[in-house]
Design a protein around this motif. Structure first.
Motif, PDB file in Angstrom:
ATOM      1  N   SER A 187       0.416   8.166   7.360  1.00  0.00           N
ATOM      2  CA  SER A 187       1.226   7.588   8.434  1.00  0.00           C
ATOM      3  C   SER A 187       0.591   6.293   8.934  1.00  0.00           C
ATOM      4  CB  SER A 187       1.374   8.585   9.591  1.00  0.00           C
ATOM      5  OG  SER A 187       0.139   8.771  10.282  1.00  0.00           O
ATOM      6  N   THR A 210      -1.203   4.260   6.984  1.00  0.00           N
ATOM      7  CA  THR A 210      -0.919   3.277   5.936  1.00  0.00           C
ATOM      8  C   THR A 210       0.460   2.664   6.141  1.00  0.00           C
ATOM      9  OG1 THR A 210      -2.220   4.618   4.402  1.00  0.00           O
ATOM     10  CG2 THR A 210      -0.828   2.907   3.450  1.00  0.00           C
ATOM     11  N   LEU A 211       1.436   3.520   6.408  1.00  0.00           N
ATOM     12  CA  LEU A 211       2.809   3.047   6.606  1.00  0.00           C
ATOM     13  C   LEU A 211       2.888   2.065   7.768  1.00  0.00           C
ATOM     14  CD1 LEU A 211       5.839   3.197   5.987  1.00  0.00           C
ATOM     15  CD2 LEU A 211       5.965   5.180   7.522  1.00  0.00           C
TER      16      LEU A 211
END
Length: 259
Positions: free
Chosen positions: A189, A191-192
């Protein structure tokens, strides 16, 4: 310091944010390894590790986000509005997204506690923490790749105890395999959000000061409202916790000065 500028694609803030986001996801997963490989892993020293995380987050919210935003915008008002927007956004998520903290207990709509198992409520609490951290990586990289690298490295280091913080209670309520999966998902999450932040504020660079203020305000809220009360819950550990906090504080200052 000119870091990696001769390596292909490392002059692209979106690509760099992706790499840094993946690094943060990897270190979050790394924090879960003790739970995956040892049933004897305990809560010992977890509060000190989380204090370290709080120190990193507090400094990075200022040195990597808020102060540079004021410098490039020349407007305290614009950055302040971004900070307040970040605080309000995380506050609304706190209020309307069901989640459960290690020690403070359940937050969110009452129905959420009935619909979701405790293991997922604990995971959601860590994901809420990770969202502003991922955004901080993306926004700071959009502002300056060296600053983004310093921020990403520091956040990745402090993600190790956060991975343990989600894996320990998750393993107790949902099993080791599920705890490991949740730790990995919570890291991804981040990274996103890192990539989304870099894409948004690279594309709309005029909004960068507001975005930096937003990420800084969100991290301040998480640090002051969530982490600090939890790490100081036990009076006998005050000295150790404070030492952990100062260590994280100094690490982030060092990385900012080095990069």
């Amino acid at each position: 310091m000119n870091i990696g500028m001769d390596i292909p694609y490392l002059d692209n803030p979106i690509v760099v944010s992706l790499y840094l986001g993946l690094l943060a996801a990897a270190t979050t997963s790394l924090g879960a390894l003790p739970v995956a490989f040892s049933r004897s892993t305990t809560w010992r020293h977890l509060d000190v590790a989380l204090a370290f995380s709080a120190g990193v987050m507090l400094v990075s919210s200022f040195t990597s986000l808020i102060l540079p935003a004021i410098e490039i915008s020349k407007s305290f008002l614009i950055v302040s509005l971004g900070i307040l927007a970040g605080v309000v956004a995380i506050r609304l998520i706190d209020r309307f997204v069901p989640h459960e903290h290690l020690y403070a207990g359940y937050e969110g709509p009452a129905i959420g506690k009935k619909l979701l198992k405790k293991v997922w409520l604990l995971a959601l609490a860590v994901i809420i923490h990770n969202l502003p951290e991922g955004l901080a990586i993306g926004v700071s990289t959009a502002y300056s790749i060296p600053v983004g690298i310093a921020t990403g490295i520091a956040i990745s280091i402090q993600d190790v105890p956060e991975g343990l913080a989600v894996a320990l209670p998750a393993s107790a309520t949902g099993g080791v395999r599920k705890a490991t999966v949740i730790a990995i998902l919570s890291g991804l999450s981040e990274t996103l959000m890192a990539v989304l932040g870099a894409v948004l504020f690279t594309t709309f660079s005029i909004l960068l000061p507001i975005g930096m203020g937003f990420a800084g305000g969100a991290m301040l809220y998480v640090t002051v409202k969530e982490l600090v009360p939890e790490i100081y819950r036990e009076e006998h550990s005050e000295l150790k916790v404070t030492a952990g906090f100062i260590t994280g504080f100094l690490l982030m200052l060092f990385l900012d000065s080095a990069f």
